[in-house]
Design a protein around this motif. Structure first.
Motif, PDB file in Angstrom:
ATOM      1  N   ASP A  88     -28.694 -43.299  40.107  1.00  0.00           N
ATOM      2  CA  ASP A  88     -28.278 -44.272  41.128  1.00  0.00           C
ATOM      3  C   ASP A  88     -29.418 -44.883  41.922  1.00  0.00           C
ATOM      4  OD1 ASP A  88     -28.744 -42.831  42.957  1.00  0.00           O
ATOM      5  OD2 ASP A  88     -26.812 -42.694  43.664  1.00  0.00           O
ATOM      6  N   GLY A  89     -30.695 -44.619  41.506  1.00  0.00           N
ATOM      7  CA  GLY A  89     -31.870 -45.095  42.195  1.00  0.00           C
ATOM      8  C   GLY A  89     -32.144 -44.514  43.159  1.00  0.00           C
ATOM      9  N   SER A  90     -31.522 -43.533  43.924  1.00  0.00           N
ATOM     10  CA  SER A  90     -31.865 -43.136  45.241  1.00  0.00           C
ATOM     11  C   SER A  90     -32.778 -41.750  45.009  1.00  0.00           C
ATOM     12  CB  SER A  90     -30.539 -42.558  45.933  1.00  0.00           C
ATOM     13  OG  SER A  90     -29.745 -41.727  45.082  1.00  0.00           O
ATOM     14  N   LEU A  91     -33.654 -41.328  45.870  1.00  0.00           N
ATOM     15  CA  LEU A  91     -34.277 -40.281  45.673  1.00  0.00           C
ATOM     16  C   LEU A  91     -33.680 -38.881  46.267  1.00  0.00           C
ATOM     17  CD1 LEU A  91     -37.701 -42.070  47.297  1.00  0.00           C
ATOM     18  CD2 LEU A  91     -36.949 -41.448  44.839  1.00  0.00           C
ATOM     19  N   LEU A  92     -34.024 -37.742  45.638  1.00  0.00           N
ATOM     20  CA  LEU A  92     -33.525 -36.694  45.876  1.00  0.00           C
ATOM     21  C   LEU A  92     -34.438 -35.635  46.355  1.00  0.00           C
ATOM     22  CD1 LEU A  92     -30.931 -34.447  45.757  1.00  0.00           C
ATOM     23  CD2 LEU A  92     -31.834 -33.855  43.387  1.00  0.00           C
ATOM     24  N   PRO A  93     -34.667 -35.393  47.650  1.00  0.00           N
ATOM     25  CA  PRO A  93     -35.676 -34.514  48.375  1.00  0.00           C
ATOM     26  C   PRO A  93     -35.421 -33.155  47.549  1.00  0.00           C
ATOM     27  CG  PRO A  93     -34.084 -35.002  49.840  1.00  0.00           C
ATOM     28  CD  PRO A  93     -33.729 -35.702  48.745  1.00  0.00           C
ATOM     29  N   ILE A  94     -36.674 -32.556  47.116  1.00  0.00           N
ATOM     30  CA  ILE A  94     -36.366 -31.165  46.246  1.00  0.00           C
ATOM     31  C   ILE A  94     -37.486 -30.184  46.788  1.00  0.00           C
ATOM     32  CG2 ILE A  94     -35.501 -32.181  44.361  1.00  0.00           C
ATOM     33  CD1 ILE A  94     -38.097 -31.588  42.894  1.00  0.00           C
ATOM     34  N   SER A  95     -37.305 -29.094  46.410  1.00  0.00           N
ATOM     35  CA  SER A  95     -38.072 -27.849  46.311  1.00  0.00           C
ATOM     36  C   SER A  95     -37.917 -27.408  44.661  1.00  0.00           C
ATOM     37  CB  SER A  95     -37.892 -26.716  47.076  1.00  0.00           C
ATOM     38  OG  SER A  95     -38.036 -27.079  48.479  1.00  0.00           O
ATOM     39  N   TRP A  96     -39.127 -27.051  44.056  1.00  0.00           N
ATOM     40  CA  TRP A  96     -39.072 -26.876  42.704  1.00  0.00           C
ATOM     41  C   TRP A  96     -39.985 -25.429  42.388  1.00  0.00           C
ATOM     42  CZ3 TRP A  96     -43.845 -26.780  40.879  1.00  0.00           C
ATOM     43  CH2 TRP A  96     -44.968 -27.575  41.376  1.00  0.00           C
ATOM     44  N   THR A  97     -39.790 -24.897  41.042  1.00  0.00           N
ATOM     45  CA  THR A  97     -40.644 -23.782  40.626  1.00  0.00           C
ATOM     46  C   THR A  97     -40.484 -24.064  39.277  1.00  0.00           C
ATOM     47  OG1 THR A  97     -39.583 -22.118  42.285  1.00  0.00           O
ATOM     48  CG2 THR A  97     -40.486 -21.178  40.389  1.00  0.00           C
ATOM     49  N   ILE A  98     -41.808 -23.837  38.707  1.00  0.00           N
ATOM     50  CA  ILE A  98     -42.000 -23.977  37.293  1.00  0.00           C
ATOM     51  C   ILE A  98     -42.654 -22.780  36.613  1.00  0.00           C
ATOM     52  CG2 ILE A  98     -44.293 -25.272  37.685  1.00  0.00           C
ATOM     53  CD1 ILE A  98     -44.009 -26.961  35.202  1.00  0.00           C
ATOM     54  N   THR A  99     -42.149 -22.545  35.492  1.00  0.00           N
ATOM     55  CA  THR A  99     -42.827 -21.110  35.000  1.00  0.00           C
ATOM     56  C   THR A  99     -42.788 -21.266  33.358  1.00  0.00           C
ATOM     57  OG1 THR A  99     -42.884 -18.637  34.983  1.00  0.00           O
ATOM     58  CG2 THR A  99     -40.601 -19.690  35.046  1.00  0.00           C
ATOM     59  N   PRO A 100     -43.901 -20.658  32.651  1.00  0.00           N
ATOM     60  CA  PRO A 100     -43.553 -20.512  31.181  1.00  0.00           C
ATOM     61  C   PRO A 100     -42.433 -19.885  30.794  1.00  0.00           C
ATOM     62  CG  PRO A 100     -46.053 -20.415  31.637  1.00  0.00           C
ATOM     63  CD  PRO A 100     -45.030 -20.444  33.208  1.00  0.00           C
ATOM     64  N   TYR A 101     -41.839 -20.255  29.596  1.00  0.00           N
ATOM     65  CA  TYR A 101     -40.752 -19.448  29.286  1.00  0.00           C
ATOM     66  C   TYR A 101     -40.473 -19.468  27.863  1.00  0.00           C
ATOM     67  CZ  TYR A 101     -35.420 -18.879  29.725  1.00  0.00           C
ATOM     68  OH  TYR A 101     -34.023 -18.219  29.524  1.00  0.00           O
ATOM     69  N   ALA A 102     -40.245 -18.255  27.109  1.00  0.00           N
ATOM     70  CA  ALA A 102     -39.783 -18.107  26.028  1.00  0.00           C
ATOM     71  C   ALA A 102     -38.438 -18.474  25.540  1.00  0.00           C
ATOM     72  CB  ALA A 102     -40.481 -16.615  25.536  1.00  0.00           C
ATOM     73  N   ALA A 103     -38.224 -19.277  24.744  1.00  0.00           N
ATOM     74  CA  ALA A 103     -36.589 -19.817  24.723  1.00  0.00           C
ATOM     75  C   ALA A 103     -36.133 -19.760  23.262  1.00  0.00           C
ATOM     76  CB  ALA A 103     -36.470 -21.212  25.199  1.00  0.00           C
ATOM     77  N   ALA A 104     -35.450 -18.789  22.810  1.00  0.00           N
ATOM     78  CA  ALA A 104     -34.519 -18.486  21.627  1.00  0.00           C
ATOM     79  C   ALA A 104     -35.548 -18.915  20.383  1.00  0.00           C
ATOM     80  CB  ALA A 104     -33.292 -19.632  21.817  1.00  0.00           C
ATOM     81  N   GLY A 105     -36.466 -18.019  20.640  1.00  0.00           N
ATOM     82  CA  GLY A 105     -37.585 -17.885  19.470  1.00  0.00           C
ATOM     83  C   GLY A 105     -38.555 -19.068  19.459  1.00  0.00           C
ATOM     84  N   ARG A 106     -38.550 -20.037  20.452  1.00  0.00           N
ATOM     85  CA  ARG A 106     -39.209 -21.148  20.696  1.00  0.00           C
ATOM     86  C   ARG A 106     -40.370 -20.833  21.449  1.00  0.00           C
ATOM     87  NH1 ARG A 106     -36.734 -26.895  20.460  1.00  0.00           N
ATOM     88  NH2 ARG A 106     -38.861 -27.463  20.885  1.00  0.00           N
ATOM     89  N   THR A 107     -41.590 -20.983  21.166  1.00  0.00           N
ATOM     90  CA  THR A 107     -42.768 -21.018  21.988  1.00  0.00           C
ATOM     91  C   THR A 107     -43.288 -22.423  22.670  1.00  0.00           C
ATOM     92  OG1 THR A 107     -44.443 -21.011  20.060  1.00  0.00           O
ATOM     93  CG2 THR A 107     -43.482 -18.985  20.508  1.00  0.00           C
ATOM     94  N   GLY A 108     -43.968 -22.166  23.612  1.00  0.00           N
ATOM     95  CA  GLY A 108     -44.458 -23.339  24.407  1.00  0.00           C
ATOM     96  C   GLY A 108     -43.485 -23.964  25.372  1.00  0.00           C
ATOM     97  N   CYS A 109     -42.389 -23.497  25.607  1.00  0.00           N
ATOM     98  CA  CYS A 109     -41.378 -23.912  26.639  1.00  0.00           C
ATOM     99  C   CYS A 109     -41.760 -23.769  27.916  1.00  0.00           C
ATOM    100  CB  CYS A 109     -39.930 -23.517  26.022  1.00  0.00           C
ATOM    101  SG  CYS A 109     -39.148 -23.952  24.497  1.00  0.00           S
TER     102      CYS A 109
END
Length: 570
Positions: A106-127
């Motif tokens: 809707d165009g509004s801003l959502l204040p967030i905290s986040w975490t990011i990490t490499p992840y092996a997903a269902a046989g896929r690499t680079g996720c």
């Protein structure tokens, strides 16, 4: 299996429909979560993320996550150069952030905290997995008095474990692994970390006692050192952990009674010296044995450890155990290989009028020892034989192959009294049927003194970098004659010999390719660099010449190097 690709006519990038297992895995998380591929396009998203962002899954899939979501506090698109999440994504590492903003549908801003990490997903690499929650709608009111002051959410725990695995398994140095372990847990989980390790002699050593003080870490060496032995039947928490029985909670009151063993006395001293009011103790173990124990303690940090905290600490300690076990195995194998090679490399003969100096520098990574070798010995006719070679491989098999090659070369050279080329031809014929050597390079030479006084060098080269001859006045020339194919190819053809007179006071340098080869640099660049520095050092005494040459020329920490230098009298 990955789902079929979607197409879109609104200009967004096509992306694969997420497999059911990907979506199911994200739904199990308590926070908003989505997966991106190598290009940063969203390939899976959970219901919580859809609710927080106000988007349907089909509106998110295939989109560039940064372009769609990341905003400045005033709603403008966030530049990629200022986006810490984007930087961590490109670096392939875990990271966390807070007080940032996502754009909602809707165009509004959502204040967030986040975490990011490499992840092996269902046989896929680079996720890459991104988890976030709204700072505007906290999920918990606050901790109870008996809880940790900073409760970790599920995705915080997942991110911590992922970071623990990544950081601890990327080093084979025990001290570095312990330093990284401390950095991971302090001050995130506690303000004290204590690591007790069981040595290979079955002794306990308090290896680290570290305090999180302000923004730094303080090592308390006065509390470190040898510990009393572990009693076999003691019910005390540290003793049980060091026997691999179980994790446990502890406090000052745990060790206030009469001690049942010397290790309990040391634990009481630890609690009194540090002021720890609550501790969690977990075994550090590999798949084969118990390696030690990890103690996390709170002194200034409010809140007590509870039983609910133990699974996370056990997981961290288990990952630390696997990393330490790998590091110990590596160091053990490396020590065996280096000892074997040092015993195999010979002492230099004393030849009146000639000076000789040798160096062998093993590579620092993996078990990178064994392939490079040198030799010098007196022949039956009084000539001096010189050899330098490189057996393909960097392990114990290469070291064993080097020993076979060297011993056979000595036998042929001593018994046959033939030119270098013929000796190497005999060696090449014998390699495949009676040795384990796949391929090898070699320079084999004879140094003799002619009747009228000058020294003479005769040699043949089997695929090895050419010898370098440096006069006392600094003229440097590579001896490129006498060159033939390497050993072990199965192609048998006559090998050439070459001969040169050695000027008074000259230096002959035999070396292996680790001295001149490096990634990002051509072989010609390496050879030119070696010639330049050898010429500049020509006036140095021979020991100083070889030491300085290694210091100036050897590429940092890449391959092992063998070096043999000979100098004629002036």
């Amino acid at each position: 299996m990955a789902g079929p690709e979607t197409t879109d006519t609104d200009g967004k990038q096509p992306g694969p429909v997420p497999a059911a297992e990907l979506t199911h895995a994200l739904e199990a998380l308590g926070a908003g979560a989505y997966l991106v591929d190598e290009q940063g396009h969203i390939i899976a998203v959970n219901t919580r993320a859809q609710d927080l962002l106000g988007h349907r899954a089909e509106d998110l899939l295939g989109q560039d996550a940064h372009d769609l979501l990341h905003r400045e506090p005033h709603g403008q698109p966030l530049a990629t150069t200022q986006c810490r999440m984007r930087q961590a994504f490109h670096a392939g590492r875990s990271a966390q952030g807070e007080q940032e903003y996502f754009a909602r549908a809707d165009g509004s801003l959502l204040p967030i905290s986040w975490t990011i990490t490499p992840y092996a997903a269902a046989g896929r690499t680079g996720c890459t997995l991104v988890m976030f929650h709204s700072e505007g709608r906290p999920e918990a009111v606050g901790p109870r008095p008996d809880q940790a002051a900073e409760s970790l959410t599920d995705y915080d725990r997942l991110a911590l474990l992922a970071e623990t695995t990544t950081r601890l398994t990327s080093t084979f140095d025990i001290d570095e692994a312990l330093r990284r372990l401390v950095d991971l847990v302090l001050p995130r989980l506690a303000d004290w970390a204590v690591i007790d390790l069981i040595t290979e002699q079955d002794e306990v050593w308090r290896t680290a006692v570290v305090q999180a003080a302000g923004e730094g870490l303080v090592h308390h060496e006065d509390l470190q050192g040898p510990m009393p032995p572990v009693p076999e039947e003691s019910p005390m928490p540290l003793s049980r952990a060091l026997r691999g029985v179980a994790s446990a909670l502890a406090g000052p009151e745990t060790y206030q009674g009469a001690p049942d063993a010397g290790i309990a006395v040391e634990q009481r001293r630890l609690f009194e010296s540090t002021g720890i009011h609550s501790a969690a103790i977990a075994p550090i173990r590999s798949t084969r044995e118990v390696l030690g124990a990890l103690t996390l303690g709170r002194a200034e940090k409010p809140g007590r450890f509870t039983v609910a905290d133990l699974p996370l600490i056990e997981d961290i300690a288990r990952r630390a155990g696997l990393a330490l076990d790998n590091a110990r195995l590596y160091q053990r194998q490396r020590a065996v290989a280096e000892t074997m090679q040092n015993h195999l490399l010979p002492q230099m003969p004393r030849v009146p009028g000639l000076q000789m100096a040798v160096h062998h520098v093993p590579a620092p990574h993996a078990s990178q020892v064994g392939g490079d070798w040198y030799d010098a010995f007196t022949l039956s006719d009084g000539a001096t034989a010189l050899a330098i070679g490189d057996v393909v491989g960097h392990d114990l098999e290469a070291a064993a192959g080097m020993a076979q090659l060297r011993n056979m070369l000595r036998a042929y050279a001593w018994s046959q009294q033939e030119p270098p080329s013929r000796v190497v031809e005999r060696l090449d014929e014998a390699i495949m049927p009676i040795t384990d050597v796949a391929m090898a390079t070699l320079v084999f030479a004879r140094v003799t003194r002619t009747e009228d006084g000058p020294w003479q060098l005769s040699w043949t080269n089997a695929g090895h970098p050419p010898p370098l001859l440096v006069t006392h006045d600094g003229l440097a020339e590579y001896l490129t004659d006498g060159h033939g194919i390497l050993l072990g190819t199965g192609v048998h053809r006559p090998r050439p010999d070459a001969t040169v007179q050695l000027p008074p006071g000259c230096t002959l340098l035999l070396y292996t390719d680790g001295l001149v080869e490096a990634p990002g640099r051509t072989l010609d660049d390496g050879l030119n660099r070696l010639r330049q520095h050898a010429a500049a050092l020509a006036h140095r005494a021979l020991p100083s010449f070889t030491e300085q040459l290694l210091h100036r020329v050897q590429p940092p920490g890449l391959d092992d190097v063998a070096l043999l230098a000979l100098r004629t009298p002036r």
